[in-house]
Design an enzyme around this catalytic site. Structure first.
Site, PDB file in Angstrom:
ATOM      1  N   GLY A  46      81.725  -0.052 -20.600  1.00  0.00           N
ATOM      2  CA  GLY A  46      80.940   0.002 -21.823  1.00  0.00           C
ATOM      3  C   GLY A  46      79.661   0.777 -21.582  1.00  0.00           C
ATOM      4  N   GLN A  51      71.197   3.851 -22.847  1.00  0.00           N
ATOM      5  CA  GLN A  51      71.454   4.064 -21.411  1.00  0.00           C
ATOM      6  C   GLN A  51      71.542   5.538 -21.035  1.00  0.00           C
ATOM      7  OE1 GLN A  51      74.837   1.024 -21.298  1.00  0.00           O
ATOM      8  NE2 GLN A  51      73.931   0.852 -19.263  1.00  0.00           N
ATOM      9  N   CYS A  94      75.913  -3.824 -14.830  1.00  0.00           N
ATOM     10  CA  CYS A  94      75.429  -2.871 -15.833  1.00  0.00           C
ATOM     11  C   CYS A  94      75.218  -1.524 -15.158  1.00  0.00           C
ATOM     12  CB  CYS A  94      74.115  -3.377 -16.421  1.00  0.00           C
ATOM     13  SG  CYS A  94      73.405  -2.279 -17.646  1.00  0.00           S
ATOM     14  N   LEU A  95      75.661  -0.458 -15.805  1.00  0.00           N
ATOM     15  CA  LEU A  95      75.499   0.882 -15.211  1.00  0.00           C
ATOM     16  C   LEU A  95      74.026   1.245 -15.029  1.00  0.00           C
ATOM     17  CD1 LEU A  95      78.266   2.871 -17.153  1.00  0.00           C
ATOM     18  CD2 LEU A  95      78.344   2.049 -14.786  1.00  0.00           C
ATOM     19  N   HIS A 136      77.206  -7.560 -24.527  1.00  0.00           N
ATOM     20  CA  HIS A 136      76.362  -6.874 -23.546  1.00  0.00           C
ATOM     21  C   HIS A 136      75.832  -5.553 -24.121  1.00  0.00           C
ATOM     22  CE1 HIS A 136      75.559  -5.545 -19.205  1.00  0.00           C
ATOM     23  NE2 HIS A 136      75.452  -4.426 -19.884  1.00  0.00           N
ATOM     24  N   GLU A 137      76.726  -4.781 -24.765  1.00  0.00           N
ATOM     25  CA  GLU A 137      76.296  -3.481 -25.293  1.00  0.00           C
ATOM     26  C   GLU A 137      75.375  -3.637 -26.502  1.00  0.00           C
ATOM     27  OE1 GLU A 137      76.681  -1.196 -23.301  1.00  0.00           O
ATOM     28  OE2 GLU A 137      78.277  -2.098 -22.114  1.00  0.00           O
ATOM     29  N   HIS A 140      71.945  -4.212 -25.427  1.00  0.00           N
ATOM     30  CA  HIS A 140      71.238  -2.973 -25.058  1.00  0.00           C
ATOM     31  C   HIS A 140      70.531  -2.354 -26.268  1.00  0.00           C
ATOM     32  CE1 HIS A 140      72.008  -2.122 -20.869  1.00  0.00           C
ATOM     33  NE2 HIS A 140      73.309  -2.266 -20.991  1.00  0.00           N
TER      34      HIS A 140
HETATM   35 NI    NI Z   1      74.699  -2.548 -19.494  1.00  0.00          NI
END
Ligand code: NI
Length: 171
Positions: A46, A51, A94-95, A136-137, A140
């Site tokens: 995701g 991000q 998380c990226l 989660h997204e 963000h």
């Molecule tokens: Ni994330």
């Protein structure tokens, strides 16, 4: 399509409430394409627009499985409209916080409403990992990171580890 740079925790864009999308144009479609490509390149499941430094309410997810072929999607202006009372605890990463994983408790099942990249309304009913990824997204887009959803003690330890990783002291 282009692979964009993923911003890391510490960048203020990750702490900013992203803006609603109002134009469903070629620029939006290009952004979505780039987000998918960037996510696949980073081997994530995701990605949210903040991000890659774009403070807009856009997210992509791909965690297709045989029993869940619909679990690849781009959502614009998504919001959780219903959450079940059952809660689930699973490790999350998380990226934007590479190297850190923590168990996060979230509703097991949610309904999300939003728009597709063409501006058409979409309703997604999801459970388990799909529900977790959506939450989660969407977090963000509100400037929330998964470390905000763990205990203060665990957060302190995770932030300490993150600092060490950033300083190149471990791993
Ligand atoms: Ni994330």
């Amino acid at each position: 399509m282009a692979i964009r740079d993923i911003v890391l925790m510490g960048d203020p864009v990750l702490r900013t409430e992203a803006e609603e999308v109002t134009s469903f144009d070629d620029a939006l479609r290009k952004l979505v394409d780039d987000m998918f490509e960037t996510m696949y390149h980073a081997e994530g499941i995701g990605l949210a627009a903040p991000q890659i430094g774009i403070s807009r309410r856009v997210m992509v997810i791909d965690l297709r499985r045989e029993d869940e072929p619909e679990a690849r999607l781009a959502l614009v202006n998504p919001r959780v409209v219903w959450a079940g009372s059952d809660r689930d605890k699973q490790a999350e990463g998380c990226l934007s916080i590479p190297g850190i994983e923590e168990v996060v408790e979230r509703p097991w099942e949610v309904t999300v409403e939003g728009l597709d990249p063409a501006g058409r309304p979409v309703t997604v009913e999801a459970d388990e990992l799909f529900a977790r990824a959506l939450q989660h997204e969407i977090d963000h887009l509100d400037g929330i990171l998964f470390l905000d959803r763990i205990s203060p003690l665990k957060r302190r330890m995770a932030l300490k580890k993150w600092k060490k990783l950033q300083d190149g002291e471990v791993g």
